[in-house]
Design a protein around this motif. Structure first.
Motif, PDB file in Angstrom:
ATOM      1  N   GLY A  10       0.815  -1.209   0.000  1.00  0.00           N
ATOM      2  CA  GLY A  10       0.000   0.000   0.000  1.00  0.00           C
ATOM      3  C   GLY A  10       0.846   1.255   0.000  1.00  0.00           C
ATOM      4  O   GLY A  10       1.997   1.252   0.436  1.00  0.00           O
ATOM      5  N   LYS A  11       0.266   2.353  -0.486  1.00  0.00           N
ATOM      6  CA  LYS A  11       0.940   3.661  -0.495  1.00  0.00           C
ATOM      7  C   LYS A  11       0.380   4.489   0.650  1.00  0.00           C
ATOM      8  O   LYS A  11      -0.835   4.637   0.794  1.00  0.00           O
ATOM      9  N   VAL A  12       1.283   5.043   1.473  1.00  0.00           N
ATOM     10  CA  VAL A  12       0.891   5.678   2.720  1.00  0.00           C
ATOM     11  C   VAL A  12       1.370   7.122   2.781  1.00  0.00           C
ATOM     12  O   VAL A  12       2.539   7.412   2.485  1.00  0.00           O
ATOM     13  N   ASP A  13       0.475   8.029   3.183  1.00  0.00           N
ATOM     14  CA  ASP A  13       0.850   9.372   3.624  1.00  0.00           C
ATOM     15  C   ASP A  13       0.685   9.403   5.131  1.00  0.00           C
ATOM     16  O   ASP A  13      -0.439   9.308   5.640  1.00  0.00           O
ATOM     17  N   LEU A  14       1.789   9.511   5.861  1.00  0.00           N
ATOM     18  CA  LEU A  14       1.766   9.538   7.324  1.00  0.00           C
ATOM     19  C   LEU A  14       1.852  10.994   7.762  1.00  0.00           C
ATOM     20  O   LEU A  14       2.881  11.650   7.599  1.00  0.00           O
ATOM     21  N   ILE A  15       0.757  11.502   8.323  1.00  0.00           N
ATOM     22  CA  ILE A  15       0.597  12.933   8.567  1.00  0.00           C
ATOM     23  C   ILE A  15       0.565  13.207  10.070  1.00  0.00           C
ATOM     24  O   ILE A  15      -0.202  12.588  10.803  1.00  0.00           O
ATOM     25  N   GLY A  16       1.403  14.143  10.537  1.00  0.00           N
ATOM     26  CA  GLY A  16       1.413  14.484  11.952  1.00  0.00           C
ATOM     27  C   GLY A  16       2.545  15.429  12.288  1.00  0.00           C
ATOM     28  O   GLY A  16       3.262  15.921  11.408  1.00  0.00           O
ATOM     29  N   TYR A  17       2.715  15.705  13.575  1.00  0.00           N
ATOM     30  CA  TYR A  17       3.796  16.574  14.032  1.00  0.00           C
ATOM     31  C   TYR A  17       5.118  15.817  13.985  1.00  0.00           C
ATOM     32  O   TYR A  17       5.165  14.605  14.214  1.00  0.00           O
ATOM     33  N   ILE A  18       6.198  16.542  13.718  1.00  0.00           N
ATOM     34  CA  ILE A  18       7.538  15.968  13.717  1.00  0.00           C
ATOM     35  C   ILE A  18       8.366  16.697  14.770  1.00  0.00           C
ATOM     36  O   ILE A  18       8.670  17.875  14.619  1.00  0.00           O
ATOM     37  N   ASP A  19       8.711  15.998  15.841  1.00  0.00           N
ATOM     38  CA  ASP A  19       9.598  16.544  16.864  1.00  0.00           C
ATOM     39  C   ASP A  19      11.014  16.102  16.528  1.00  0.00           C
ATOM     40  O   ASP A  19      11.308  14.903  16.525  1.00  0.00           O
ATOM     41  N   PRO A  20      11.915  17.050  16.213  1.00  0.00           N
ATOM     42  CA  PRO A  20      13.271  16.650  15.801  1.00  0.00           C
ATOM     43  C   PRO A  20      14.045  15.907  16.882  1.00  0.00           C
ATOM     44  O   PRO A  20      15.045  15.245  16.584  1.00  0.00           O
ATOM     45  N   THR A  21      13.602  16.004  18.142  1.00  0.00           N
ATOM     46  CA  THR A  21      14.300  15.301  19.221  1.00  0.00           C
ATOM     47  C   THR A  21      13.789  13.886  19.427  1.00  0.00           C
ATOM     48  O   THR A  21      14.322  13.152  20.258  1.00  0.00           O
ATOM     49  N   VAL A  22      12.742  13.509  18.686  1.00  0.00           N
ATOM     50  CA  VAL A  22      12.140  12.184  18.843  1.00  0.00           C
ATOM     51  C   VAL A  22      12.378  11.371  17.571  1.00  0.00           C
ATOM     52  O   VAL A  22      11.987  11.790  16.475  1.00  0.00           O
ATOM     53  N   ASP A  23      12.991  10.226  17.718  1.00  0.00           N
ATOM     54  CA  ASP A  23      13.274   9.369  16.568  1.00  0.00           C
ATOM     55  C   ASP A  23      12.010   8.686  16.066  1.00  0.00           C
ATOM     56  O   ASP A  23      11.225   8.153  16.856  1.00  0.00           O
ATOM     57  N   LEU A  24      11.838   8.696  14.743  1.00  0.00           N
ATOM     58  CA  LEU A  24      10.816   7.852  14.141  1.00  0.00           C
ATOM     59  C   LEU A  24      11.350   6.429  14.043  1.00  0.00           C
ATOM     60  O   LEU A  24      12.559   6.198  14.081  1.00  0.00           O
ATOM     61  N   ASN A  25      10.437   5.480  13.917  1.00  0.00           N
ATOM     62  CA  ASN A  25      10.839   4.106  13.670  1.00  0.00           C
ATOM     63  C   ASN A  25      11.735   4.072  12.425  1.00  0.00           C
ATOM     64  O   ASN A  25      11.349   4.557  11.366  1.00  0.00           O
ATOM     65  N   PRO A  26      12.955   3.554  12.532  1.00  0.00           N
ATOM     66  CA  PRO A  26      13.869   3.572  11.385  1.00  0.00           C
ATOM     67  C   PRO A  26      13.325   2.847  10.158  1.00  0.00           C
ATOM     68  O   PRO A  26      13.633   3.215   9.022  1.00  0.00           O
ATOM     69  N   ASP A  27      12.490   1.819  10.368  1.00  0.00           N
ATOM     70  CA  ASP A  27      11.898   1.116   9.237  1.00  0.00           C
ATOM     71  C   ASP A  27      10.875   1.995   8.509  1.00  0.00           C
ATOM     72  O   ASP A  27      10.724   1.902   7.291  1.00  0.00           O
ATOM     73  N   VAL A  28      10.178   2.842   9.261  1.00  0.00           N
ATOM     74  CA  VAL A  28       9.225   3.768   8.649  1.00  0.00           C
ATOM     75  C   VAL A  28       9.969   4.802   7.802  1.00  0.00           C
ATOM     76  O   VAL A  28       9.565   5.115   6.675  1.00  0.00           O
ATOM     77  N   LYS A  29      11.051   5.344   8.337  1.00  0.00           N
ATOM     78  CA  LYS A  29      11.821   6.347   7.591  1.00  0.00           C
ATOM     79  C   LYS A  29      12.440   5.758   6.328  1.00  0.00           C
ATOM     80  O   LYS A  29      12.587   6.449   5.314  1.00  0.00           O
TER      81      LYS A  29
END
Length: 494
Positions: free
Chosen positions: A105-124
């Motif tokens: 599937g094709k995903v647009d993940l929409i939300g706030y981005i806190d630069p001090t908080v790591d996203l799941n590396p697999d998501v990135k």
């Protein structure tokens, strides 16, 4: 009288013209509605050279396997996943995104981005996922009066920024999956966009927005009553609903006649039990443990970990009072191990509790107990859970029917848990005496620590760890595919 009627007519006509113009402008400027003739696609140019080398993680392997002769892969579904909060602190929504992308599937993940908080590396890393940031409200306050004054401005800001993100910054999709709470203004914006774009709305219920607001304003406050009505009214029109517990499904049915599908949290694949060698290697890296004997058997200390967002629904005074009581008992029961306690997370009440900890240390009430706070990367957090002896959850549940995902993470690493158990949904997650222990007071938690860490009861802690290891065998995708995967028409890869 004639003049007054003429004035009313002119005002009414002006208002009607303004409203009709606004609606017409809205419809004309809104990007095209969803159409099966305009599906989302992935092309060779969407991948970098690094993506091709790490083909499984980036989705390039799936693309290669399913692309057409002309190099185009048509996504099996398209979805906007909306979080009116920090994406990094929303692991469940990241897991949703990764599962949809992994299955084409094709995903647009929409939300706030806190630069001090790591996203799941697999998501990135996954190229089927497009991360769309929205600007957070620039003003925060701890004052109740200022909170009420700023609330309308905050809602207006969130409405505009979310509306632009889901309606203009991203292409129309077949599905929209919304995290709730927060429900204001998320559900209203989602319903508007889904109506005009012919998008199917799905609400993922983590808790109730009105019950969280009641923690701050009180259950009978007019804003809380209005929030409860709003949440039920705008939720009913959704195509489908997921809920984190069976208990929440029952409440949704009884309260608003909403039929929700239970979709329990399960650990992601990066949370794994560690070998003895891996545990010792990580413990050696922790500065507070320098000089300690790191042998995993017959140690004179134990490592406890707790994760928190430092919010009112987690009363950390319970943990501090329990540690004070444990330290007092240890003075007479010297065979009780000393404790190292690591608390991870960020949030509004962190400084308050850090000051309390310093006062307790100065007053010699935490002798042989070391408390540290940390903000760790995804990998280090997983290693900390896998290396600890016991996890602590202080989530008290504003609704009584939600569950703390931190416990699921702990089970993923094979870590037994002691948690606040005085709410309805707790038994859906923890079986007392098998994979964890419950408590409903500071005295209860202190007793659990003394019992599990006492020299005569190490077998009980080992038994709880065995139960936690059994829990980690069922993973997120095992829960996601029979429920959400079936709804979104995703196919499991062979």
């Amino acid at each position: 009288m004639a003049i007054s009627w003429l004035l009313v007519w002119e005002v009414s006509l002006t208002v009607a013209v303004i409203l009709s113009t606004a609606v017409t402008t809205f419809i004309i400027t809104l990007p095209y509605t969803y159409s099966h003739f305009h599906p989302h696609s992935i092309n060779e140019s969407d991948f970098t050279e690094e993506d091709r080398k790490d083909s499984e993680r980036s989705g390039y392997a799936y693309y290669q396997q399913h692309k057409t002769a002309d190099g185009v892969l048509t996504a099996v579904c398209s979805i906007q996943i909306v979080v009116l909060g920090d994406i990094g602190r929303s692991p469940r929504m990241q897991y949703h995104a990764l599962s949809v992308a992994t299955h084409g599937g094709k995903v647009d993940l929409i939300g706030y981005i806190d630069p001090t908080v790591d996203l799941n590396p697999d998501v990135k890393a996954h190229r089927f996922i497009n991360i769309v940031p929205i600007p957070p409200f620039p003003y925060q306050t701890k004052s109740r009066i200022l909170f009420l004054l700023l609330a309308p401005l905050k809602v207006a800001w969130q409405f505009q920024s979310l509306y632009v993100a889901v309606g203009y910054s991203t292409k129309a999709t077949k599905w929209m999956l919304v995290q709730n709470p927060p429900s204001i203004p998320t559900l209203l914006v989602a319903q508007m966009i889904c109506f005009f774009r012919n998008t199917r709305l799905v609400i993922d219920w983590h808790n109730f927005g009105y019950s969280l607001l009641a923690l701050r304003l009180g259950r009978k406050h007019p804003f809380v009553i209005l929030s409860e009505w709003y949440e039920g009214f705008f939720a009913r029109g959704a195509t489908a609903h997921f809920a984190v517990t069976n208990a929440m499904c029952r409440v949704l049915k009884q309260k608003w006649s909403i039929d929700a599908l239970p979709l329990h949290d399960r650990p992601a694949r990066h949370l794994r039990p560690l070998s003895d060698e891996q545990r010792i290697e990580f413990l050696r890296s922790r500065p507070e443990l320098q000089g300690e004997d790191l042998t995993l058997t017959h140690r004179s200390w134990r490592l406890i970990v707790s994760s928190t967002s430092w919010t009112p629904d987690e009363d950390f005074s319970i943990l501090l009072d329990a540690l004070v009581q444990y330290a007092a008992v240890r003075k007479s029961r010297t065979k009780l191990p000393k404790l190292y306690v690591t608390i991870t997370g960020k949030g509004p009440q962190q400084q308050y509790y850090l000051q309390r900890i310093r006062r307790l240390v100065d007053d010699r009430k935490l002798d042989d107990t070391t408390i540290t706070t940390a903000w760790l990367s995804t990998e280090d957090y997983a290693s900390l859970l896998g290396s600890a002896d016991l996890g602590i959850s202080l989530h008290t549940s504003s609704s009584g029917v939600d569950l703390p995902m931190k416990v699921v993470d702990m089970f993923g690493a094979g870590l037994p848990v002691a948690g606040w158990s005085n709410f309805q949904a707790w038994p859906e997650l923890v079986t007392d005496g098998e994979n964890g222990r419950g408590f409903d007071s500071a005295e209860g938690l202190s007793s659990v620590l003394q019992e599990l860490f006492g020299e005569q009861n190490m077998r009980q802690l080992a038994r709880l760890r065995e139960g936690a290891l059994r829990e980690q065998e069922r993973r997120w995708d095992d829960e996601f595919m029979p429920v959400a995967g079936q709804l979104f028409r995703l196919k499991a890869e062979r």
